[in-house]
Design a protein around this motif. Structure first.
Motif, mmCIF file in Angstrom:
data_model
loop_
_atom_site.group_PDB
_atom_site.id
_atom_site.type_symbol
_atom_site.label_atom_id
_atom_site.label_comp_id
_atom_site.label_asym_id
_atom_site.label_seq_id
_atom_site.Cartn_x
_atom_site.Cartn_y
_atom_site.Cartn_z
ATOM 1 N N MET A 147 -4.178 10.322 -1.734
ATOM 2 C CA MET A 147 -4.104 9.569 -2.975
ATOM 3 C C MET A 147 -4.559 8.151 -2.706
ATOM 4 N N LYS A 148 -5.442 7.677 -3.525
ATOM 5 C CA LYS A 148 -5.904 6.296 -3.429
ATOM 6 C C LYS A 148 -5.148 5.459 -4.456
ATOM 7 N N PHE A 149 -4.732 4.294 -4.053
ATOM 8 C CA PHE A 149 -4.042 3.388 -4.949
ATOM 9 C C PHE A 149 -5.018 2.378 -5.527
ATOM 10 N N THR A 150 -4.810 2.044 -6.761
ATOM 11 C CA THR A 150 -5.534 0.953 -7.395
ATOM 12 C C THR A 150 -4.501 -0.057 -7.841
ATOM 13 N N GLU A 151 -4.939 -1.218 -8.176
ATOM 14 C CA GLU A 151 -3.994 -2.262 -8.576
ATOM 15 C C GLU A 151 -3.167 -1.850 -9.786
ATOM 16 N N GLU A 152 -3.704 -0.983 -10.651
ATOM 17 C CA GLU A 152 -2.978 -0.564 -11.840
ATOM 18 C C GLU A 152 -1.803 0.346 -11.498
ATOM 19 N N LYS A 153 -1.817 1.003 -10.329
ATOM 20 C CA LYS A 153 -0.787 1.966 -9.960
ATOM 21 C C LYS A 153 0.276 1.381 -9.039
ATOM 22 N N ILE A 154 0.176 0.114 -8.721
ATOM 23 C CA ILE A 154 1.103 -0.497 -7.773
ATOM 24 C C ILE A 154 2.279 -1.121 -8.516
ATOM 25 N N GLN A 155 3.469 -0.800 -8.061
ATOM 26 C CA GLN A 155 4.672 -1.457 -8.555
ATOM 27 C C GLN A 155 5.327 -2.123 -7.356
ATOM 28 N N ASN B 291 11.819 8.909 2.322
ATOM 29 C CA ASN B 291 10.779 8.245 1.543
ATOM 30 C C ASN B 291 9.989 7.293 2.420
ATOM 31 N N LEU B 292 8.990 6.678 1.844
ATOM 32 C CA LEU B 292 8.149 5.718 2.559
ATOM 33 C C LEU B 292 8.551 4.295 2.196
ATOM 34 N N PHE B 293 8.339 3.390 3.126
ATOM 35 C CA PHE B 293 8.598 1.974 2.874
ATOM 36 C C PHE B 293 7.481 1.169 3.500
ATOM 37 N N LEU B 294 6.928 0.271 2.737
ATOM 38 C CA LEU B 294 5.932 -0.674 3.236
ATOM 39 C C LEU B 294 6.257 -2.034 2.673
ATOM 40 N N MET B 295 6.396 -3.009 3.529
ATOM 41 C CA MET B 295 6.574 -4.381 3.092
ATOM 42 C C MET B 295 5.180 -5.002 3.094
ATOM 43 N N ALA B 296 4.527 -4.914 1.953
ATOM 44 C CA ALA B 296 3.144 -5.383 1.834
ATOM 45 C C ALA B 296 3.128 -6.868 1.475
ATOM 46 N N TRP B 297 2.062 -7.511 1.879
ATOM 47 C CA TRP B 297 1.886 -8.945 1.633
ATOM 48 C C TRP B 297 0.637 -9.168 0.807
ATOM 49 N N LYS B 298 0.585 -10.284 0.115
ATOM 50 C CA LYS B 298 -0.609 -10.618 -0.668
ATOM 51 C C LYS B 298 -1.838 -10.512 0.221
ATOM 52 N N GLN C 141 -5.310 -2.500 -0.174
ATOM 53 C CA GLN C 141 -5.813 -2.022 1.119
ATOM 54 C C GLN C 141 -4.670 -1.638 2.053
ATOM 55 N N GLN C 142 -3.594 -2.429 2.063
ATOM 56 C CA GLN C 142 -2.448 -2.113 2.896
ATOM 57 C C GLN C 142 -1.817 -0.778 2.475
ATOM 58 N N LEU C 143 -1.667 -0.578 1.172
ATOM 59 C CA LEU C 143 -1.098 0.677 0.676
ATOM 60 C C LEU C 143 -1.972 1.871 1.030
ATOM 61 N N GLN D 122 -4.097 2.188 3.468
ATOM 62 C CA GLN D 122 -4.027 2.413 4.910
ATOM 63 C C GLN D 122 -2.706 3.075 5.284
ATOM 64 N N PHE D 123 -1.615 2.609 4.687
ATOM 65 C CA PHE D 123 -0.282 3.132 4.977
ATOM 66 C C PHE D 123 -0.169 4.595 4.576
ATOM 67 N N ILE D 124 -0.656 4.939 3.402
ATOM 68 C CA ILE D 124 -0.558 6.307 2.897
ATOM 69 C C ILE D 124 -1.448 7.247 3.701
ATOM 70 N N SER D 125 -2.602 6.783 4.135
ATOM 71 C CA SER D 125 -3.520 7.667 4.862
ATOM 72 C C SER D 125 -3.141 7.845 6.326
ATOM 73 N N ALA D 126 -2.195 7.051 6.817
ATOM 74 C CA ALA D 126 -1.793 7.145 8.227
ATOM 75 C C ALA D 126 -0.943 8.364 8.499
#
Length: 63
Positions: free
Chosen positions: A1-9, A38-45, A55-57, A59-63
């Motif tokens: 699954m690819k994330f776009t800015e519209e799908k990020i909460q 579940n998954l956890f990512l502390m993403a930064w701007k 990009q961080q999301l 990369q995290f999901i595809s790992a």
């Protein structure tokens, strides 16, 4: 699954990204993810590699 800015909460507020308790929040998030499966990512701007949140999301999901 690819994330776009519209799908990020996200939870939190970018102005508090460098607050004194960010390390505690990351530990709690990782603990919650471990216990819940579940998954956890502390993403930064922008992370240390210059990646934005999308990009961080991805990369995290595809790992």
């Amino acid at each position: 699954m690819k994330f776009t800015e519209e799908k990020i909460q996200f939870a939190g507020n970018i102005e508090f990204a460098e607050s004194y308790d960010e390390g505690e929040k990351e530990l709690i998030g990782k603990f919650w993810a471990d216990k819940s499966g579940n998954l956890f990512l502390m993403a930064w701007k922008k992370d240390n590699s210059g990646q934005n949140i999308v990009q961080q999301l991805n990369q995290f999901i595809s790992a």
